[in-house]
Scaffold this motif. Structure first.
Motif, PDB file in Angstrom:
ATOM      1  N   GLN A 163      44.417  50.602  35.348  1.00  0.00           N
ATOM      2  CA  GLN A 163      43.418  50.053  36.267  1.00  0.00           C
ATOM      3  C   GLN A 163      42.853  48.734  35.744  1.00  0.00           C
ATOM      4  N   TYR A 164      42.720  47.781  36.657  1.00  0.00           N
ATOM      5  CA  TYR A 164      42.118  46.491  36.330  1.00  0.00           C
ATOM      6  C   TYR A 164      41.021  46.193  37.330  1.00  0.00           C
ATOM      7  N   SER A 165      40.001  45.492  36.852  1.00  0.00           N
ATOM      8  CA  SER A 165      38.909  45.044  37.703  1.00  0.00           C
ATOM      9  C   SER A 165      38.895  43.516  37.672  1.00  0.00           C
ATOM     10  N   ILE A 166      38.596  42.919  38.807  1.00  0.00           N
ATOM     11  CA  ILE A 166      38.540  41.465  38.905  1.00  0.00           C
ATOM     12  C   ILE A 166      37.098  41.066  39.154  1.00  0.00           C
ATOM     13  N   GLU A 167      36.579  40.190  38.303  1.00  0.00           N
ATOM     14  CA  GLU A 167      35.223  39.694  38.471  1.00  0.00           C
ATOM     15  C   GLU A 167      35.277  38.199  38.735  1.00  0.00           C
ATOM     16  N   SER A 168      34.430  37.769  39.646  1.00  0.00           N
ATOM     17  CA  SER A 168      34.388  36.364  40.026  1.00  0.00           C
ATOM     18  C   SER A 168      32.944  35.911  40.115  1.00  0.00           C
ATOM     19  N   SER A 169      32.693  34.658  39.756  1.00  0.00           N
ATOM     20  CA  SER A 169      31.344  34.113  39.879  1.00  0.00           C
ATOM     21  C   SER A 169      30.989  33.872  41.341  1.00  0.00           C
ATOM     22  N   SER A 170      31.995  33.906  42.208  1.00  0.00           N
ATOM     23  CA  SER A 170      31.803  33.747  43.647  1.00  0.00           C
ATOM     24  C   SER A 170      31.631  35.122  44.296  1.00  0.00           C
ATOM     25  N   ALA A 171      31.000  35.147  45.445  1.00  0.00           N
ATOM     26  CA  ALA A 171      30.857  36.405  46.190  1.00  0.00           C
ATOM     27  C   ALA A 171      32.139  36.760  46.936  1.00  0.00           C
ATOM     28  N   ALA A 172      33.069  35.820  47.012  1.00  0.00           N
ATOM     29  CA  ALA A 172      34.324  36.044  47.739  1.00  0.00           C
ATOM     30  C   ALA A 172      35.204  37.052  47.009  1.00  0.00           C
ATOM     31  N   ILE A 173      35.949  37.830  47.773  1.00  0.00           N
ATOM     32  CA  ILE A 173      36.898  38.791  47.204  1.00  0.00           C
ATOM     33  C   ILE A 173      38.209  38.057  46.931  1.00  0.00           C
ATOM     34  N   PRO A 174      38.776  38.218  45.745  1.00  0.00           N
ATOM     35  CA  PRO A 174      39.968  37.450  45.389  1.00  0.00           C
ATOM     36  C   PRO A 174      41.251  37.914  46.074  1.00  0.00           C
TER      37      PRO A 174
ATOM     38  N   VAL B  91      57.465  39.042  44.412  1.00  0.00           N
ATOM     39  CA  VAL B  91      56.118  39.549  44.660  1.00  0.00           C
ATOM     40  C   VAL B  91      56.210  41.057  44.893  1.00  0.00           C
ATOM     41  N   LEU B  92      55.519  41.833  44.065  1.00  0.00           N
ATOM     42  CA  LEU B  92      55.536  43.288  44.170  1.00  0.00           C
ATOM     43  C   LEU B  92      54.275  43.831  44.824  1.00  0.00           C
ATOM     44  N   PHE B  93      53.204  43.034  44.785  1.00  0.00           N
ATOM     45  CA  PHE B  93      51.921  43.471  45.325  1.00  0.00           C
ATOM     46  C   PHE B  93      51.172  42.236  45.799  1.00  0.00           C
ATOM     47  N   GLN B  94      50.552  42.344  46.966  1.00  0.00           N
ATOM     48  CA  GLN B  94      49.735  41.248  47.480  1.00  0.00           C
ATOM     49  C   GLN B  94      48.625  41.848  48.326  1.00  0.00           C
ATOM     50  N   ASP B  95      47.374  41.493  47.997  1.00  0.00           N
ATOM     51  CA  ASP B  95      46.238  42.046  48.729  1.00  0.00           C
ATOM     52  C   ASP B  95      44.990  41.221  48.412  1.00  0.00           C
ATOM     53  N   ILE B  96      43.937  41.500  49.132  1.00  0.00           N
ATOM     54  CA  ILE B  96      42.625  40.930  48.844  1.00  0.00           C
ATOM     55  C   ILE B  96      41.781  42.092  48.358  1.00  0.00           C
ATOM     56  N   THR B  97      41.462  42.093  47.064  1.00  0.00           N
ATOM     57  CA  THR B  97      40.835  43.264  46.451  1.00  0.00           C
ATOM     58  C   THR B  97      40.130  42.896  45.154  1.00  0.00           C
ATOM     59  N   ASN B  98      39.240  43.778  44.701  1.00  0.00           N
ATOM     60  CA  ASN B  98      38.557  43.608  43.414  1.00  0.00           C
ATOM     61  C   ASN B  98      39.111  44.536  42.339  1.00  0.00           C
ATOM     62  N   THR B  99      39.993  45.449  42.732  1.00  0.00           N
ATOM     63  CA  THR B  99      40.575  46.370  41.760  1.00  0.00           C
ATOM     64  C   THR B  99      42.084  46.460  41.957  1.00  0.00           C
ATOM     65  N   ILE B 100      42.787  46.711  40.861  1.00  0.00           N
ATOM     66  CA  ILE B 100      44.243  46.806  40.892  1.00  0.00           C
ATOM     67  C   ILE B 100      44.664  48.050  40.131  1.00  0.00           C
ATOM     68  N   SER B 101      45.584  48.797  40.706  1.00  0.00           N
ATOM     69  CA  SER B 101      46.184  49.933  40.016  1.00  0.00           C
ATOM     70  C   SER B 101      47.658  49.614  39.763  1.00  0.00           C
ATOM     71  N   THR B 102      48.094  49.809  38.525  1.00  0.00           N
ATOM     72  CA  THR B 102      49.497  49.585  38.186  1.00  0.00           C
ATOM     73  C   THR B 102      50.223  50.905  37.939  1.00  0.00           C
ATOM     74  N   SER B 103      49.644  52.010  38.386  1.00  0.00           N
ATOM     75  CA  SER B 103      50.223  53.335  38.117  1.00  0.00           C
ATOM     76  C   SER B 103      51.590  53.521  38.771  1.00  0.00           C
ATOM     77  N   ASN B 104      51.896  52.776  39.840  1.00  0.00           N
ATOM     78  CA  ASN B 104      53.196  52.896  40.510  1.00  0.00           C
ATOM     79  C   ASN B 104      54.233  51.899  40.002  1.00  0.00           C
ATOM     80  N   PHE B 105      53.886  51.117  39.006  1.00  0.00           N
ATOM     81  CA  PHE B 105      54.806  50.128  38.457  1.00  0.00           C
ATOM     82  C   PHE B 105      55.582  50.709  37.288  1.00  0.00           C
TER      83      PHE B 105
END
Length: 70
Positions: free
Chosen positions: A11-22, A33-47
């Motif tokens: 599990q990874y978390s993404i933090e940004s100084s902006s309020a926008a979701i990355p 490209v194996l994964f593409q989304d707009i999110t604040n968290t990433i799971s690599t359990s299926n990789f």
């Protein structure tokens, strides 16, 4: 500023100084490209185990990092 923080093994978390979701893209070493989304968290359990590259983008600011999936 964009930061990628590992929460636990898959599990990874993404933090940004902006309020926008990355926008997140995960690539394998062949550049596919194996994964593409707009999110604040990433799971690599299926990789599969190996090296991957994460590209994070917020407000036209891009950060690329290498991650290792165990």
């Amino acid at each position: 500023d964009i930061r990628l923080m590992r929460i636990d093994k898959n599990q990874y978390s993404i933090e940004s100084s902006s309020a926008a979701i990355p926008s997140v893209r995960i690539y394998n070493t062949a550049g596919q490209v194996l994964f593409q989304d707009i999110t604040n968290t990433i799971s690599t359990s299926n990789f599969n185990k190996g090296i991957y590259f994460i590209e994070l983008e917020v407000n036209q600011q891009t950060r690329r990092e290498k991650i290792f999936v165990e």
